[in-house]
Design an enzyme around this catalytic site. Structure first.
Site, PDB file in Angstrom:
ATOM      1  N   HIS A  10       3.573   2.550  11.299  1.00  0.00           N
ATOM      2  CA  HIS A  10       2.320   2.018  12.442  1.00  0.00           C
ATOM      3  C   HIS A  10       2.059   3.206  13.290  1.00  0.00           C
ATOM      4  O   HIS A  10       0.788   3.585  14.108  1.00  0.00           O
ATOM      5  CB  HIS A  10       2.625   0.995  12.810  1.00  0.00           C
ATOM      6  CG  HIS A  10       2.592  -0.554  12.203  1.00  0.00           C
ATOM      7  ND1 HIS A  10       1.542  -0.937  11.461  1.00  0.00           N
ATOM      8  CD2 HIS A  10       3.584  -1.504  12.709  1.00  0.00           C
ATOM      9  CE1 HIS A  10       2.351  -1.795  11.308  1.00  0.00           C
ATOM     10  NE2 HIS A  10       3.058  -2.440  11.978  1.00  0.00           N
TER      11      HIS A  10
ATOM     12  N   GLU B 127       0.090   0.279  15.939  1.00  0.00           N
ATOM     13  CA  GLU B 127      -0.514   0.594  15.402  1.00  0.00           C
ATOM     14  C   GLU B 127      -1.214   0.829  17.082  1.00  0.00           C
ATOM     15  O   GLU B 127      -1.845   2.527  16.743  1.00  0.00           O
ATOM     16  CB  GLU B 127      -1.487   0.514  15.123  1.00  0.00           C
ATOM     17  CG  GLU B 127      -2.078   1.877  14.325  1.00  0.00           C
ATOM     18  CD  GLU B 127      -2.932   1.160  12.575  1.00  0.00           C
ATOM     19  OE1 GLU B 127      -2.177   0.736  11.592  1.00  0.00           O
ATOM     20  OE2 GLU B 127      -3.888   1.765  13.003  1.00  0.00           O
TER      21      GLU B 127
ATOM     22  N   SER C  38       1.853  -5.586   2.997  1.00  0.00           N
ATOM     23  CA  SER C  38       3.238  -5.654   2.797  1.00  0.00           C
ATOM     24  C   SER C  38       4.038  -6.747   2.245  1.00  0.00           C
ATOM     25  O   SER C  38       5.203  -6.318   2.778  1.00  0.00           O
ATOM     26  CB  SER C  38       3.733  -5.379   4.919  1.00  0.00           C
ATOM     27  OG  SER C  38       3.269  -6.235   5.128  1.00  0.00           O
TER      28      SER C  38
ATOM     29  N   SER D 147       1.843 -10.052   9.801  1.00  0.00           N
ATOM     30  CA  SER D 147       0.899  -8.778   9.699  1.00  0.00           C
ATOM     31  C   SER D 147      -0.848  -8.700   9.930  1.00  0.00           C
ATOM     32  O   SER D 147      -1.531  -9.633   9.296  1.00  0.00           O
ATOM     33  CB  SER D 147       0.973  -9.110   8.109  1.00  0.00           C
ATOM     34  OG  SER D 147       0.139  -7.918   6.856  1.00  0.00           O
ATOM     35  N   SER D 148      -1.167  -8.063  10.722  1.00  0.00           N
ATOM     36  CA  SER D 148      -2.804  -8.146  10.486  1.00  0.00           C
ATOM     37  C   SER D 148      -3.309  -7.937   9.237  1.00  0.00           C
ATOM     38  O   SER D 148      -4.281  -8.450   9.527  1.00  0.00           O
ATOM     39  CB  SER D 148      -3.269  -6.309  11.390  1.00  0.00           C
ATOM     40  OG  SER D 148      -4.370  -6.014  11.710  1.00  0.00           O
TER      41      SER D 148
ATOM     42  N   CYS E 134       0.969  -1.300   0.264  1.00  0.00           N
ATOM     43  CA  CYS E 134      -0.087   0.071   0.261  1.00  0.00           C
ATOM     44  C   CYS E 134       0.851   1.451  -0.454  1.00  0.00           C
ATOM     45  O   CYS E 134       1.713   1.407   0.382  1.00  0.00           O
ATOM     46  CB  CYS E 134      -0.986   0.163   1.094  1.00  0.00           C
ATOM     47  SG  CYS E 134       0.022  -0.114   2.471  1.00  0.00           S
TER      48      CYS E 134
HETATM   49 FE1  SF4 Z   1      -1.575   3.657   6.025  1.00  0.00          FE
HETATM   50 FE2  SF4 Z   1      -1.665   1.852   6.700  1.00  0.00          FE
HETATM   51 FE3  SF4 Z   1      -3.027   1.679   5.141  1.00  0.00          FE
HETATM   52 FE4  SF4 Z   1      -1.116   1.085   4.083  1.00  0.00          FE
HETATM   53  S1  SF4 Z   1      -2.549   0.068   5.097  1.00  0.00           S
HETATM   54  S2  SF4 Z   1      -1.949   2.781   3.290  1.00  0.00           S
HETATM   55  S3  SF4 Z   1       0.281   2.013   6.019  1.00  0.00           S
HETATM   56  S4  SF4 Z   1      -3.257   3.047   6.554  1.00  0.00           S
END
Ligand code: SF4
Length: 280
Positions: A76, A128, A269, A226-227, A15
Site C-alpha cells: 500500500h 494506500e 490478497s 480488503s478493499s 496480484c
Molecule cells: Fe499493486 Fe495493488 Fe495492483 Fe496488486 S492490486 S498490483 S498491490 S496496485
C-alpha cells in the site's frame, strides 16, 4: 458447492504487488532475519497468521520497531513523512510498495502544490490513500463516489486554486471512476486526470462482471478488510447474489441449488490454496 457448476475467474487471487510483498517477508525470514511489517503485510488473516507464527511482528509506527529488526513497508505504501521517520531512526527497511502505488506518489509529488488541488478517488481511511495524501505538496480531497466528488468540487471551487489534478486509489471501482472523471471535467477548467487504477484490479473487476452476468450466483473469496475484494462484490451484486467469504468454511450449502452455475473469483490478497478449497 458440489451441486453447482463452478466457473473460476482466471484473474482470481494474488496480484503481482501483493505476491512480491509477501515473498519479500518470506525471503527475509528464510535468511534468519527478525521482521516487522508496518501494518499487516496483506489483508488475508491466514497468511498474516502464518507469518506471525514464523515470528513476524506487526507495528503501527516506526517507533515501535525493536532494535535489530528489519521493517517491511507493505504494498500500500506510506506517506513521505514515514520514510523520513524511518531514516531518522536509522532503521533497516525493505520497501515493498507496489510500483503502481509508487507511481501515484511520484505523480502527486510532481504535480501538486499550494495552488493545485489533488482529487483522490478512494476510501479516505485506506492506508494506500493516506500514503498518497502524504506525498501531496498541497491540499488533497478524497471522494468515494460521484456524490462525494460533487461536494469536494464545491469546496475546491470556493477556494483559491488555479488548477486540479485527479488520481485514484489503485483498487477503485473502474465504472465509478469513468463517471467521476466526466463530472470533474465539466466542473474544472484546468484539470489533469491520471488514470491510476492498476491493470490487475481493472482486469479482475471486468472478468468478475462478465462472470456475474453469465452465472446464477457469485462467490468472492477474500479478506473482509480488503478493499479490492469488497469492490469485486460490489461490481457483481447488480447481476445477482454475490457472497463474500474469507475461506471455504464460511460457505453455506443452502446458498446454492443443484444445476446452478456459480462464478468464483478472489481478491488480490487471497492465496491460491484458499481459492482451491472453496469448490469442495
Ligand atoms: Fe499493486 Fe495493488 Fe495492483 Fe496488486 S492490486 S498490483 S498491490 S496496485
Amino acid at each position: 458447492m458440489k451441486a453447482a457448476n463452478i466457473r473460476l475467474a482466471k484473474t482470481a487471487g494474488f496480484c503481482f504487488g501483493v505476491n512480491k510483498a509477501v515473498n519479500m517477508v518470506r525471503d527475509l525470514l528464510d535468511e534468519g532475519r527478525q521482521v516487522c511489517t508496518l501494518g499487516p503485510i496483506i489483508h488475508n488473516p491466514q497468511v498474516v497468521e502464518e507469518l506471525t507464527e514464523r515470528g513476524v511482528r506487526i507495528v503501527e509506527v516506526p517507533e515501535e520497531v525493536p532494535a535489530g529488526c528489519v521493517l517491511v513497508i507493505r504494498s500500500h505504501g506510506v506517506a513521505k513523512s514515514v520514510y523520513g521517520e524511518i531514516e531518522e531512526r536509522g532503521l533497516r527497511c525493505v520497501d515493498a510498495t507496489c510500483p503502481f502505488v509508487a507511481k501515484i506518489h511520484r505523480i502527486v509529488a510532481a504535480n501538486s502544490g499550494e495552488k493545485t488541488a489533488v482529487l483522490i478517488a478512494g476510501d479516505p481511511g485506506h492506508p494506500e490513500v493516506l500514503g498518497i495524501r502524504g506525498h501531496c505538496a498541497g491540499t488533497s480531497f478524497v471522494f468515494r463516489n460521484r456524490e462525494e466528488l460533487a461536494q469536494q468540487l464545491k469546496i475546491i471551487q470556493s477556494g483559491d486554486f488555479a488548477s486540479c489534478i485527479m488520481v485514484s486509489q489503485t483498487t477503485f471501482h473502474t465504472l465509478e471512476w469513468e463517471k467521476c472523471t466526466e463530472i470533474a471535467k465539466k466542473s474544472c477548467t484546468n484539470l489533469q486526470i491520471f488514470d491510476t487504477i492498476c491493470n490487475a484490479t481493472a482486469n479482475r473487476q471486468q472478468e468478475a462482471i462478465h462472470l456475474a452476468q453469465q452465472c446464477h450466483k457469485m462467490v468472492i473469496v477474500g479478506g473482509r478488510e480488503s478493499s479490492n475484494t469488497a469492490k469485486l462484490r460490489d461490481v457483481c451484486a447488480p447481476y445477482g447474489p454475490a457472497y463474500l467469504v474469507e475461506d471455504a468454511l464460511e460457505i453455506q450449502r443452502d446458498w446454492f441449488c443443484a444445476g446452478e452455475t456459480v462464478g468464483l473469483t478472489a481478491g488480490a490478497s487471497t492465496p491460491a490454496e484458499i481459492i482451491k478449497e472453496v469448490p469442495h
